[in-house]
Motif scaffolding. Structure first.
Motif, PDB file in Angstrom:
ATOM      1  N   THR A 376     -14.816  -9.245   8.376  1.00  0.00           N
ATOM      2  CA  THR A 376     -15.062 -10.480   7.623  1.00  0.00           C
ATOM      3  C   THR A 376     -14.224 -10.550   6.355  1.00  0.00           C
ATOM      4  N   HIS A 377     -14.124  -9.438   5.637  1.00  0.00           N
ATOM      5  CA  HIS A 377     -13.522  -9.459   4.298  1.00  0.00           C
ATOM      6  C   HIS A 377     -12.309  -8.537   4.195  1.00  0.00           C
ATOM      7  N   HIS A 378     -11.505  -8.496   5.244  1.00  0.00           N
ATOM      8  CA  HIS A 378     -10.314  -7.644   5.184  1.00  0.00           C
ATOM      9  C   HIS A 378      -9.344  -8.106   4.096  1.00  0.00           C
ATOM     10  N   LEU A 379      -9.340  -9.420   3.785  1.00  0.00           N
ATOM     11  CA  LEU A 379      -8.464  -9.892   2.718  1.00  0.00           C
ATOM     12  C   LEU A 379      -8.872  -9.318   1.367  1.00  0.00           C
ATOM     13  N   ALA A 380     -10.176  -9.178   1.149  1.00  0.00           N
ATOM     14  CA  ALA A 380     -10.641  -8.585  -0.108  1.00  0.00           C
ATOM     15  C   ALA A 380     -10.228  -7.123  -0.191  1.00  0.00           C
ATOM     16  N   VAL A 381     -10.310  -6.401   0.925  1.00  0.00           N
ATOM     17  CA  VAL A 381      -9.869  -5.008   0.949  1.00  0.00           C
ATOM     18  C   VAL A 381      -8.376  -4.933   0.647  1.00  0.00           C
ATOM     19  N   ARG A 382      -7.608  -5.845   1.222  1.00  0.00           N
ATOM     20  CA  ARG A 382      -6.174  -5.865   0.957  1.00  0.00           C
ATOM     21  C   ARG A 382      -5.890  -6.168  -0.516  1.00  0.00           C
ATOM     22  N   ALA A 383      -6.627  -7.115  -1.077  1.00  0.00           N
ATOM     23  CA  ALA A 383      -6.420  -7.479  -2.479  1.00  0.00           C
ATOM     24  C   ALA A 383      -6.694  -6.293  -3.396  1.00  0.00           C
ATOM     25  N   LEU A 384      -7.761  -5.552  -3.125  1.00  0.00           N
ATOM     26  CA  LEU A 384      -8.084  -4.394  -3.947  1.00  0.00           C
ATOM     27  C   LEU A 384      -7.094  -3.262  -3.711  1.00  0.00           C
ATOM     28  N   ALA A 385      -6.680  -3.075  -2.461  1.00  0.00           N
ATOM     29  CA  ALA A 385      -5.725  -2.004  -2.152  1.00  0.00           C
ATOM     30  C   ALA A 385      -4.379  -2.249  -2.819  1.00  0.00           C
ATOM     31  N   ALA A 386      -4.047  -3.495  -3.079  1.00  0.00           N
ATOM     32  CA  ALA A 386      -2.766  -3.805  -3.702  1.00  0.00           C
ATOM     33  C   ALA A 386      -2.696  -3.319  -5.144  1.00  0.00           C
ATOM     34  N   GLN A 387      -3.837  -2.917  -5.729  1.00  0.00           N
ATOM     35  CA  GLN A 387      -3.825  -2.480  -7.125  1.00  0.00           C
ATOM     36  C   GLN A 387      -4.610  -1.198  -7.368  1.00  0.00           C
ATOM     37  N   ASP A 388      -5.221  -0.643  -6.326  1.00  0.00           N
ATOM     38  CA  ASP A 388      -6.074   0.537  -6.505  1.00  0.00           C
ATOM     39  C   ASP A 388      -5.654   1.608  -5.497  1.00  0.00           C
ATOM     40  N   ASP A 389      -5.268   2.779  -5.994  1.00  0.00           N
ATOM     41  CA  ASP A 389      -4.743   3.824  -5.111  1.00  0.00           C
ATOM     42  C   ASP A 389      -5.808   4.374  -4.164  1.00  0.00           C
ATOM     43  N   ALA A 390      -7.037   4.538  -4.651  1.00  0.00           N
ATOM     44  CA  ALA A 390      -8.086   5.064  -3.779  1.00  0.00           C
ATOM     45  C   ALA A 390      -8.357   4.120  -2.622  1.00  0.00           C
ATOM     46  N   MET A 391      -8.414   2.832  -2.915  1.00  0.00           N
ATOM     47  CA  MET A 391      -8.614   1.860  -1.850  1.00  0.00           C
ATOM     48  C   MET A 391      -7.369   1.765  -0.977  1.00  0.00           C
ATOM     49  N   LEU A 392      -6.201   1.959  -1.539  1.00  0.00           N
ATOM     50  CA  LEU A 392      -4.969   1.932  -0.757  1.00  0.00           C
ATOM     51  C   LEU A 392      -4.988   3.024   0.309  1.00  0.00           C
ATOM     52  N   ASP A 393      -5.390   4.231  -0.080  1.00  0.00           N
ATOM     53  CA  ASP A 393      -5.442   5.334   0.888  1.00  0.00           C
ATOM     54  C   ASP A 393      -6.464   5.049   1.983  1.00  0.00           C
ATOM     55  N   LEU A 394      -7.591   4.464   1.592  1.00  0.00           N
ATOM     56  CA  LEU A 394      -8.612   4.139   2.584  1.00  0.00           C
ATOM     57  C   LEU A 394      -8.155   2.988   3.481  1.00  0.00           C
ATOM     58  N   ALA A 395      -7.526   1.986   2.889  1.00  0.00           N
ATOM     59  CA  ALA A 395      -7.064   0.834   3.664  1.00  0.00           C
ATOM     60  C   ALA A 395      -6.029   1.249   4.703  1.00  0.00           C
ATOM     61  N   ALA A 396      -5.195   2.211   4.364  1.00  0.00           N
ATOM     62  CA  ALA A 396      -4.181   2.674   5.315  1.00  0.00           C
ATOM     63  C   ALA A 396      -4.816   3.270   6.562  1.00  0.00           C
ATOM     64  N   ARG A 397      -6.065   3.704   6.461  1.00  0.00           N
ATOM     65  CA  ARG A 397      -6.740   4.335   7.597  1.00  0.00           C
ATOM     66  C   ARG A 397      -7.712   3.410   8.316  1.00  0.00           C
ATOM     67  N   VAL A 398      -8.120   2.328   7.680  1.00  0.00           N
ATOM     68  CA  VAL A 398      -9.134   1.479   8.314  1.00  0.00           C
ATOM     69  C   VAL A 398      -8.665   0.049   8.575  1.00  0.00           C
ATOM     70  N   LEU A 399      -7.655  -0.440   7.848  1.00  0.00           N
ATOM     71  CA  LEU A 399      -7.247  -1.831   8.028  1.00  0.00           C
ATOM     72  C   LEU A 399      -6.446  -2.006   9.313  1.00  0.00           C
ATOM     73  N   PRO A 400      -6.814  -2.946  10.156  1.00  0.00           N
ATOM     74  CA  PRO A 400      -6.021  -3.207  11.374  1.00  0.00           C
ATOM     75  C   PRO A 400      -4.850  -4.129  11.058  1.00  0.00           C
ATOM     76  N   PHE A 401      -3.713  -3.859  11.705  1.00  0.00           N
ATOM     77  CA  PHE A 401      -2.526  -4.697  11.563  1.00  0.00           C
ATOM     78  C   PHE A 401      -2.049  -5.132  12.943  1.00  0.00           C
ATOM     79  N   GLU A 402      -1.439  -6.289  13.008  1.00  0.00           N
ATOM     80  CA  GLU A 402      -0.800  -6.759  14.231  1.00  0.00           C
ATOM     81  C   GLU A 402       0.549  -6.063  14.363  1.00  0.00           C
ATOM     82  N   THR A 403       0.760  -5.366  15.477  1.00  0.00           N
ATOM     83  CA  THR A 403       2.023  -4.666  15.690  1.00  0.00           C
ATOM     84  C   THR A 403       2.519  -4.928  17.111  1.00  0.00           C
ATOM     85  N   THR A 404       3.748  -4.532  17.359  1.00  0.00           N
ATOM     86  CA  THR A 404       4.331  -4.718  18.686  1.00  0.00           C
ATOM     87  C   THR A 404       3.797  -3.716  19.700  1.00  0.00           C
ATOM     88  N   VAL A 405       2.986  -2.757  19.265  1.00  0.00           N
ATOM     89  CA  VAL A 405       2.358  -1.806  20.194  1.00  0.00           C
ATOM     90  C   VAL A 405       0.847  -1.989  20.189  1.00  0.00           C
TER      91      VAL A 405
END
Length: 649
Positions: A376-405
């Motif tokens: 529901t709120h992946h945009l909020a996670v992205r917004a916080l990850a853009a300025q917070d290192d702890a959330m950035l590390d967590l977002a890299a492991r939990v946020l889904p991205f559209e990829t060619t695979v």
């Protein structure tokens, strides 16, 4: 010539119009101001007598008027003259700064803040004037608790600026028998609905429902008797005792439904002693845009300040709505918003940290709540990850991205579960660029990630800097070319002349033509470009006037950007259409086919066609149709069964 000092003359009617049009959002606030004055008077009386009654009674009158009774400290004649006849004068001014040695708030924020704020709701001395928005006369009678021997007083103010102040005989039926005050209002014409019993009860429950004093309204029963119906609550909903966490969660969800109008996904407890703030942040059940203004329900000393208060949380916390009560935050003059000062800045940072901690804790472990929140709120996670290192590390492991695979997280791509060496992960900075390359990259097994949505490109750039071993980089034309197979040398010699002709056909589009072999076969061509090349193209267009000489700034811009880099149309030699095009003997047909493939490749990226590009496609299709269809009959009829003299010869 004489000089002197004169007092300003105040047009009270004009001042009331100013308040109603520009200070207060609605006449409904008149009742909040009357409640506020009553509660402040009760606070002052309890400073003299801790056991003094704490009641505010609202009594609708049979003639459509309203009485507001309070058991507050009351006024003497001198106090009434000093406070009620001077606009802007308040008995609740912040006069003495807080002592950092004894007050924790002053110690935490550096001192210098007035102490009156903690005791009284009002500060500006203009609240009573708000009653003139619904009444043309305010009648107040009062008896002082501070000076028990002083006679009761009556102050009557009029909207035209006049007032009367008299002392009453204690035996006068209109004089209060106990300390406190009574305010009587008669409604203005067309403002009667603001003083109707139902409206008064609804406003009082909304503004004063959390007050620690007994706020009640007198109602008439069917048998004619009058009784008081209490409108204020006993305790803040989030401070009440519950049997367990599940019961508390259900109760807070029901409270959110009543006050905010939605069933929350979850709630976050807020407790900030430094600002005397407590409350709850409710997580919205549906996604909202990052640009959406977050409106919160804020009470000061349990009197509702407003339901649309902004600025309580950082901008990235747009996915929650708060209901809070505070004692140290300052209201604006209208008492419908929060004053931007050091206390609010400190409170905003601390509340943001609490919401951030809850988000990190929720997403750290897989659960139904974490999955629902993330979807529901992946945009909020992205917004916080853009300025917070702890959330950035967590977002890299939990946020889904559209990829060619397929849909993947960054950790899935950079740290394969099977232990294989991580592939180089590329990302596109726009959705159009991703659409141009996705089909070809997927067929070659090249991981390309779509970072064309809000926050994604900045987020990936931060991850790339923070985790250089993950081999993340923005896609470049050379990255795709490296996975496209070259044609055999013999084949390259066969089509040399045809490719040269196609390059000439697309020269006016700043587009080069290359031949490769790639999957899928169904894709006839792919257009390659990069950000610098597109920027140079735009600069060249600006520098090239449609009519007349180039302007000075266009020439300067062209000089700064240098020559435009050509786009590259990569033709797929495995595609039958491309092979037929290269073998076409008719030069106009071949040119039209090249331009059709060029425009088709543009369309495949999802970008709209400019006017010149649409015209290019129209010309190409017309040429192809003219070559494919028989010539239309000659309207003159000379070709209809009769030879011309030239034909005979």
């Amino acid at each position: 010539m004489s000089s002197g000092t004169d007092a300003f003359q105040v047009d009270l009617r004009g001042l009331v119009e100013l308040l109603s049009r520009h200070l207060y959002s609605s006449p409904r606030v008149y009742l909040r101001e009357l409640l506020q004055n009553g509660v402040d008077a009760i606070t002052a009386r309890r400073a003299l007598d801790a056991d003094a009654p704490a009641r505010v009674l609202l009594r609708p009158l049979d003639d459509g008027g309203l009485e507001v009774h309070d058991t507050g400290v009351g006024l003497t004649t001198d106090e009434a003259r000093d406070l009620l006849a001077t606009i802007g004068r308040s008995s609740k001014r912040d006069a003495d700064p807080l002592d950092p040695a004894t007050d924790p708030l002053a110690g935490a924020l550096g001192g210098g803040f007035g102490g009156g704020r903690e005791e009284f709701l009002g500060q500006f001395g203009i609240g009573l004037l708000s009653a003139f928005m619904v009444a043309d006369e305010i009648d107040l009678v009062s008896r002082s608790a501070r000076s028990p021997g002083a006679p009761p007083v009556r102050w009557r103010g009029y909207a035209d600026g006049r007032y009367e102040l008299t002392e009453l005989d204690p035996a006068d039926p209109q004089a209060p028998t106990e300390p406190g005050s009574v305010v009587r209002l008669r409604p203005l014409r067309d403002a009667e609905h603001w003083l109707e019993p139902g409206t008064v009860a609804a406003l009082a429950a909304d503004f004063g429902g959390l007050l620690p004093v007994d706020v009640s309204i007198e109602v008439r029963l069917d048998d004619g008797d009058r009784v008081g119906r209490r409108l204020s609550g006993d305790e803040l909903p989030w401070r009440r005792a519950y049997a367990d966490d599940a019961e508390r969660g259900r109760a807070l969800a029901a409270y959110c439904e009543r006050t905010l109008g939605f069933t929350p996904l979850a709630h976050v407890d807020l407790d900030l002693p430094v600002a005397g703030l407590t409350g709850v942040a409710f997580v919205l059940p549906a996604a909202v845009a990052p640009s959406t203004s977050a409106h919160h329900r804020v009470s000061l000393k349990r009197m509702l300040l407003g339901t649309g208060v902004e600025g309580l949380l950082p901008d990235w916390a747009f996915f929650v709505r708060c209901v809070v009560d505070a004692t140290a935050l300052r209201p604006t003059a209208s008492r419908e918003g929060l004053f931007e000062d050091e206390i609010l800045l400190a409170a905003r940072e601390a509340l943001g940290e609490r919401v951030r901690a809850w988000t990190l804790e929720t997403l750290a472990e897989p659960s139904p709540l974490s999955r629902a929140f993330l979807s529901t709120h992946h945009l909020a996670v992205r917004a916080l990850a853009a300025q917070d290192d702890a959330m950035l590390d967590l977002a890299a492991r939990v946020l889904p991205f559209e990829t060619t695979v397929g849909t993947r997280t960054l950790a899935d791509l950079a740290e394969p579960a099977d232990g294989a060496a991580p592939a180089r992960v590329l990302w596109t900075t726009s959705v159009e660029e991703y659409r141009r390359v996705a089909a070809v990259a997927a067929a070659q097994g090249l991981p390309v990630l779509n970072a064309g949505y809000v926050y994604d490109a900045d987020l990936l750039a931060r991850v790339a800097r923070r985790h250089p071993g993950w081999r993340l980089a923005p896609v470049a034309p050379g990255d795709l070319e490296a996975v496209l197979a070259a044609v055999a040398p013999v084949r390259e010699l066969e089509v040399t002349d045809a490719l040269s002709a196609l390059r000439d056909d697309l020269a006016d589009q700043d587009c080069d033509v290359e031949l490769r072999v790639f999957e899928p076969v169904e894709v006839p061509a792919m257009l390659l470009s990069d950000r610098d090349g597109e920027h140079a193209r735009q600069a060249r267009e600006v520098a090239s006037p449609v009519d007349g000489p180039a302007d000075v700034w266009g020439a300067v811009l062209a000089g700064l950007t240098g020559p435009a880099r050509a786009r590259r149309l990569v033709l797929n030699d495995a595609n039958p259409t491309v092979r037929a095009l290269l073998a076409a003997p008719d030069a106009p047909v071949r040119a039209a086919g090249a331009r059709s493939l060029y425009v088709t490749a543009l369309l495949a990226s999802g970008r709209p066609l400019a006017g010149a590009e649409a015209g290019l496609l129209d010309d190409a299709l017309r040429t192809l149709l003219e070559r494919a269809l028989p010539a239309p009959p000659d309207p003159s009829g000379t070709q209809s069964g009769h030879e011309t003299e030239d034909d005979a010869r």
